[in-house]
Motif scaffolding. Sequence first.
Motif, short mmCIF file in Angstrom:
data_model
loop_
_atom_site.label_atom_id
_atom_site.label_comp_id
_atom_site.label_asym_id
_atom_site.label_seq_id
_atom_site.Cartn_x
_atom_site.Cartn_y
_atom_site.Cartn_z
N VAL A 99 -62.53 -2.03 27.60
CA VAL A 99 -63.02 -0.83 28.29
C VAL A 99 -64.32 -0.36 27.66
CG1 VAL A 99 -60.79 0.03 29.09
CG2 VAL A 99 -61.60 0.69 26.83
N LYS A 100 -65.20 0.16 28.49
CA LYS A 100 -66.46 0.70 28.01
C LYS A 100 -66.19 2.02 27.31
CE LYS A 100 -71.02 2.19 29.63
NZ LYS A 100 -71.90 2.37 30.81
N TRP A 111 -69.78 8.62 34.88
CA TRP A 111 -68.96 7.44 35.20
C TRP A 111 -67.96 7.75 36.31
CZ3 TRP A 111 -63.79 6.20 35.18
CH2 TRP A 111 -63.48 4.83 35.27
N LYS A 115 -65.82 7.77 42.14
CA LYS A 115 -64.60 6.98 41.93
C LYS A 115 -63.38 7.86 42.18
CE LYS A 115 -66.42 3.87 38.34
NZ LYS A 115 -67.76 4.42 38.09
N HIS A 281 -58.61 5.58 34.34
CA HIS A 281 -58.39 4.38 35.16
C HIS A 281 -58.74 4.67 36.61
CE1 HIS A 281 -56.14 2.12 32.08
NE2 HIS A 281 -55.63 3.29 31.73
N TRP A 290 -61.38 -10.95 36.68
CA TRP A 290 -61.45 -10.27 35.38
C TRP A 290 -62.08 -11.19 34.33
CZ3 TRP A 290 -56.78 -6.65 34.03
CH2 TRP A 290 -56.55 -5.76 35.10
N GLU A 294 -66.39 -7.22 31.30
CA GLU A 294 -66.82 -6.84 32.65
C GLU A 294 -65.72 -6.00 33.30
OE1 GLU A 294 -68.27 -10.07 34.99
OE2 GLU A 294 -69.41 -10.96 33.32
N ASN A 295 -65.86 -4.70 33.12
CA ASN A 295 -64.84 -3.77 33.61
C ASN A 295 -65.54 -2.52 34.11
OD1 ASN A 295 -62.83 -1.91 34.00
ND2 ASN A 295 -62.00 -1.99 31.94
N SER A 296 -65.53 -2.33 35.41
CA SER A 296 -66.17 -1.15 36.00
C SER A 296 -65.15 -0.11 36.45
CB SER A 296 -67.02 -1.58 37.20
OG SER A 296 -66.19 -2.20 38.19
N TRP A 297 -63.85 -0.39 36.28
CA TRP A 297 -62.84 0.49 36.85
C TRP A 297 -62.05 1.30 35.81
CZ3 TRP A 297 -62.79 -4.82 36.81
CH2 TRP A 297 -61.83 -5.43 36.02
N SER A 298 -62.34 1.09 34.52
CA SER A 298 -61.71 1.94 33.52
C SER A 298 -62.68 2.14 32.36
CB SER A 298 -60.38 1.35 33.02
OG SER A 298 -60.58 0.10 32.41
N ALA A 299 -62.56 3.28 31.69
CA ALA A 299 -63.47 3.60 30.59
C ALA A 299 -62.74 4.50 29.60
CB ALA A 299 -64.73 4.29 31.12
#
Length: 554
Positions: A99-100, A111, A115, A281, A290, A294-299
């Motif tokens: 996660v970022k 962010w 979303k 999330h 996955w 490379e994860n744009s959907w959780s931080a």
Amino acid sequence: MRSIIMILGLAWCVIAQAFCPVWSPARADTEMQALEKQLSDWDRAYYQQGISLVTDERYDVLEKKYRDWQRCFQPGSEPRSPELAKNGKARHPVAHVGVKKLPDRQAVARWMMGKKPLWVQPKLDGVAVTLHYQRGELTQVISRGDGLQGEDWTAKARQIPAIPQRIPLTANSLTLQGELYLKMTDHQQSSKGGVNARSIVAGAMRRSEASPLLQQLGIFIWAWPDGPASMQQRLQQLSEAGFSIMAAWSKPVANVDEVAEWRERWFNQPLPFVTDGVVIHGTPVKGAYWLPGENSWSAAWKYSPLKVTTEVRSVDFPIGRTGKVGTVLNLTPVQLDDKKVSRVNIGSLKRWQKLDIVPGDLVAVSLAGQGIPRFDEVVWRVEKRDKPQAPNAEAFHALSCFYYTPACREQLLARLVWLSGSKALAMTGVSRSSWQRLMQAGQLSHLFSWLTLTPEELHKTEGITPARADWLYHQFSLSRQQPFRRWVKALGVPIAESTLNAIADNSWATLLARKVEAWQQLPGTGKTLAGQISNFLHHPQVRQLIAYIEEAKP
């Protein structure tokens, strides 16, 4: 457009250089080899023997520092990866993306824009794993490793009661990702911190023999690649499958205020696990896409650390008005709570010599009472020990530096700052920078030479505006009206407040006439202090300054 690109490129170079040490290639190789060897030693103990020789926080900091040096000095090289156990490697059915980390509230708000739906969960401080079930049977448990493959922990996982061996979800292949964590009772993150939970869990999983700690581990599922579309459905089905803890710790959120509220609540309230922040999330893409990083959907929005590590840029040796030599570390600025910390006082010259800190070393700092930066420990020492030249502490004392010399600049400046402060002559708005400018212009030959400065001389001083010059002259003139006792303090005579209040002296002559025995009879003054007062007042330079005050002050 080309010029804009060039400007941006130059700006990036400046930013990059600001974070890169100014080292020769040979020096960089030496420093990197030393740090890489230490990290590798820790890796072998941790990944192959299940032994943690260093705290999680220190390892993470030093690993990041090594990666930073790689970017600076070996930009084309492969990023360093931990040395995993050589046996039992297994490929993840679905990669771990990570996660970022978002640095602050504003970044979280940006962010979240566009979303929905969004959910927030505590970010547990444990060890990430993959659980792989086939037709409801647990077939494999894999440590996160590099995200694509990790260690096969299946045998150990079968001894963890919290991991169901069979679940009612009977798909041909079902992958879950989650955190193995250490079960706690009323753990309060704000007061107890991380307690090295991650290392404890990893140690239990990597030891060759079965550990009783396995009974104390829990599992928190935070990802179900290709699971039900809605979080509510995922939580319900996971609870029915035996993973029930997530439902109580997953909250829908609509904005950053709600995320911040849960983050603050979980930071302060008793929890059954150790956390280091929260994770927000969104809706993930299909598991086939996955990839690590490379994860744009959780931080994640981590908690502000109670202690941070930063680099020493330089070392200063401030000299106080009584001649005490201190040590201040100038640091690469770091954020601690709501403070930006760029300097920390480590105390005496002797302590600095014992700690052996030089520019380039990494040190840990935290906040003490009233938010004052505090030095905690040395985290890493660079190989090349370029020690700065420290002043000779024996040259400075309570009776040194009443007159200006280059060596006396620091102590005389400290005397002037005290003199103009609220406890002495109370010169409003006469700051350290004012004295510095006058000193740099050669206007101050001794502690009280400002008494005879004319308006014309002040106006000619470089760096002082006409309005500022008039204000300084006004404050210097007002100081002449201050009572005698404040002038005694301005000179720096080491008289206790209770002693000063007890004497009726109103002139330098009566003060100088007192013998040591007479000082001893006053409240707050013992034999030692009485001797110090007498020695101070009868020092030749002090007598000269007193004579100057009497002549210059009507």
